[in-house]
Design an enzyme around this catalytic site. Sequence first.
Site, mmCIF file in Angstrom:
data_model
loop_
_atom_site.group_PDB
_atom_site.id
_atom_site.type_symbol
_atom_site.label_atom_id
_atom_site.label_comp_id
_atom_site.label_asym_id
_atom_site.label_seq_id
_atom_site.Cartn_x
_atom_site.Cartn_y
_atom_site.Cartn_z
ATOM 1 N N ALA A 153 4.078 68.149 -16.576
ATOM 2 C CA ALA A 153 2.939 67.878 -17.457
ATOM 3 C C ALA A 153 2.367 66.485 -17.242
ATOM 4 C CB ALA A 153 3.366 68.048 -18.914
ATOM 5 N N ILE B 2 2.140 64.793 -14.439
ATOM 6 C CA ILE B 2 1.567 64.504 -13.126
ATOM 7 C C ILE B 2 0.050 64.653 -13.164
ATOM 8 C CG2 ILE B 2 1.485 65.221 -10.714
ATOM 9 C CD1 ILE B 2 4.390 66.146 -11.041
ATOM 10 N N ASP C 81 -34.489 36.642 -3.082
ATOM 11 C CA ASP C 81 -35.583 35.984 -2.368
ATOM 12 C C ASP C 81 -36.894 36.373 -3.041
ATOM 13 O OD1 ASP C 81 -36.939 34.539 -0.494
ATOM 14 O OD2 ASP C 81 -36.765 36.020 1.100
ATOM 15 N N GLU D 159 -0.051 67.892 -23.205
ATOM 16 C CA GLU D 159 0.979 68.796 -22.692
ATOM 17 C C GLU D 159 2.373 68.206 -22.917
ATOM 18 O OE1 GLU D 159 -0.230 69.205 -18.643
ATOM 19 O OE2 GLU D 159 -2.235 69.881 -19.213
ATOM 20 N N THR E 3 -7.838 73.700 -15.785
ATOM 21 C CA THR E 3 -8.606 73.107 -16.887
ATOM 22 C C THR E 3 -8.662 71.590 -16.829
ATOM 23 O OG1 THR E 3 -6.667 73.112 -18.330
ATOM 24 C CG2 THR E 3 -8.091 75.043 -18.399
ATOM 25 N N ASP E 4 -7.857 70.961 -15.976
ATOM 26 C CA ASP E 4 -7.929 69.504 -15.818
ATOM 27 C C ASP E 4 -8.883 69.104 -14.706
ATOM 28 O OD1 ASP E 4 -6.101 69.389 -17.799
ATOM 29 O OD2 ASP E 4 -4.577 68.288 -16.688
#
Length: 880
Positions: free
Chosen positions: A281, A283, A327, A690, A718-719
């Site tokens: 969860a 990672i 400039d 999670e 879903t991530d």
Amino acid sequence: MPPLLHELSAEEIVIQLDTDPGKGLTGPEAQARSEKFGPNQLQQEKKESVWAILLRQLNSVIVWILAAAAVLSFFLGDIVEGYAILAVIFINAITGFVLEYSARQSMEALKKLDTNPGRVLRNGQVAEIPSEQITRGDILILEAGDLIPADASILNANQLEVDESALTGESIPSVKNKSPSEKDAPLGDQHNRLFKGTAITNGNAKAIVTGIGQDTELGKIATLVHESNRSATPLEKKLDALAKVLIWITIGLAALFLIVGLIRGEETEQLVITALALAIAAIPEGMSVVATIALAYGMLRLAKKKVIVKRLSAVETLGGTNVIFTDKTGTLTQNKITVHAVHLPAGDVKIRFNEKNALEVTHGDTELPGSEEFRQLAKVGALANNAQLQTEEGKEMGDPAEVALLLYAQAAGIDIPELHTHLPREAEKAFSSDTRIMATLHQSEGGYLIAVKGAVEEVSELCEWNDETDRNLEIGVSETMAADGLRTLAFAYRQTEQKPSDHFVEEAKLTYLGLIGFLDPPRREVTPALKACHGAGIKVIMVTGDHPTTSLNIARQVGLVGPEEQLVLTGKDLQSFHFSSEKDKEKMMACQVFARVNPAQKLDMIDFYQKQGNIVGMTGDGVNDAPALKKSDIGIAMGLRGTPVAAEAADMVLKDDSFSAIVYAIGQGRVIFENIRKFIIFLMSCNMSEIFVVTFAGFLNVGNPLLPLQILFINIVTDVFPALALGVGKENDKLMKSPPRDPKTPVLELKDWKNIVFYAMVMTASVLGIFWYGTHRLGLSQQEGNTVTFYALSLAQLLHVFNLYSGKKRFFFNEITKNKFIWLAILLCIVILIATYYVPFLRQILALRPLDIRSLELIVAAGVMPVLAIQVIHFIWPSR
């Protein structure tokens, strides 16, 4: 060719290469030589192989932990889960490979947009061609600011100086001429040779190409250089460090969970599976990949606006820029210079060019353009000139002021080709920042003519005057013209029967002719762009070599300073400044217009602002700007009028020289960084939810609401897709109405961490609440509870993306809801989630059970409640 080219005279090399130095190569000759000798480019760096990119996706802490989880699953006898984790590793590796390979292809496409042309003689005409097409025997036409495209021997040179530090390490420019060098002369002492990759800092020259590509001195060095290792950008390092910290914290949490469970006497295998779920969860799959794509996508978006960003890390720095040194000419103004006013001792006129390019007097003596003095002024302006009106490509070439002088002379009735035929050039004194004049020597029927142009102070000092008052009067007229926003040049000449010496300008006094005022109107888009800068907390400072009064006038016109502003500092003023003095510091910080500034002073100014903690952007176009472009945090070169040396030193190249493009780039830099911050918050809050779901369920002893495979699937689907959508968002009006981000701050600040924990807690409470309610009140089995939790948490995370909009905008109308990729990502994820329920194979792998209407109601409630709760709190407590 013999190996010791520096021993040969120019004439000998011309014979060896069989080239006409007056006409250059013909088209067919050049083509034949290109086919024989190959293109003029160095051997390309060995590209990283496809396999190396793929293997790098597997070399990370994240993959090692997943691999350990797979091994542990096989050891515990859960073969399906082990293979599933291996599949996740494979999917992540392939995804990372595809994205990184695409980013590399995009970078290569950007490099092709940033090429340096060279000027050569072809068929007797000066042609501007890609440097790769230059071949042996080509005649190079070189001026100050050019990057030398090939090794060459000098045919003739005027005050030529070359920066050869890239080859020799010698910082002082080398003085060059056409005389053969000594036999044993080292590279740095070969004064008749020019080398690829070095830069002309002063003067001009004509040279014949003797070596191209790998046969150049630079090519010989390049063959000895090994391929450099790939280095991560600062942002990538921050993200990797962040991921590692989170992983080790979670491993500690999982170990603690395991130890506490063993002490309580719980089943070992179930504890290991739960601890494994915790580790998985945590990672943050795809974090570095998404960051790279966000940066690369931003670079491509900027390229469409003609802004070429040469390094990924520069995009990140752009967002923090809070001081811009710019400039004047071509950046704040149109760089479409035309002769607007003519001042002669006999009178003054203001002129314009009609549709037929004929002169029309708009103010002053209408008879003056017909006078001999007026014609003589136009003739001198055309002679002391290196521009061309018609090249082989049918376009004008050269300094804009010199082009304007040729158009003015042409409109005054002077046949320019005939003028050059009757008055061939014998010698030239090139313009330099030290002398501030340009002079040419021409052979005439009765002897010789010297034509001079330059700053009125320097030109008038070389002229003969009846009274010093007359000279001061001319300087006063120049001041008045400058106050009207005109750039001025003074002109003088001398005729002599005897051929002058090499110091022909200073040999005797000149005859003063008059002044020409050039008009370079401001760009229309600059004023709103400057207003946007002020609103974004960005300080814009004009740094120019132009006249102080002209500079201040333009600054007022574009809105850089107020209409009543009087403060302007010159290079002379800065010489007496003491940066340790508080009084001088205050004056320096208060001034926004600096004129007559030299390159060393630009460096001092950049250093001063950097020491005050500012992120400094610097625009430039010339060789003298290159040190400042390198010194600044973001060097911005002008692509249209800029020199190759400036482009080489810069981090960013503006293909249309527009100041508004700089503002757009800074805005996009802020958007890109904000996108990265948002998707990190999104990923972290989802992953933490999670972790909390598994941890709290374990400590509360309410069962195991999520299986390791289910967590893996949620992380992938879903991530990642919503995170990618957040990473490529392109709208956020709020960012350019607030001060820039402090570069010392980490990616996530304390308030961000508080938000992450808060978001995770809300989602956890919602999901665990329905899990408990379903299993304890509705009588759902453990497997049915897992299924409900799986879909509920997936839906809650998908909808959580709508909580990440900026500022006090409305929930239904903000940069998130306007991002089409967000909607596509959500739709794709919902389709995949539906597929997990109806595709038997996926359903079996994820251990999902059939759902009834009550379960669906629980899923929808758990998915919607976190968004509603967060929005209610956002409404009640907007400051948070």
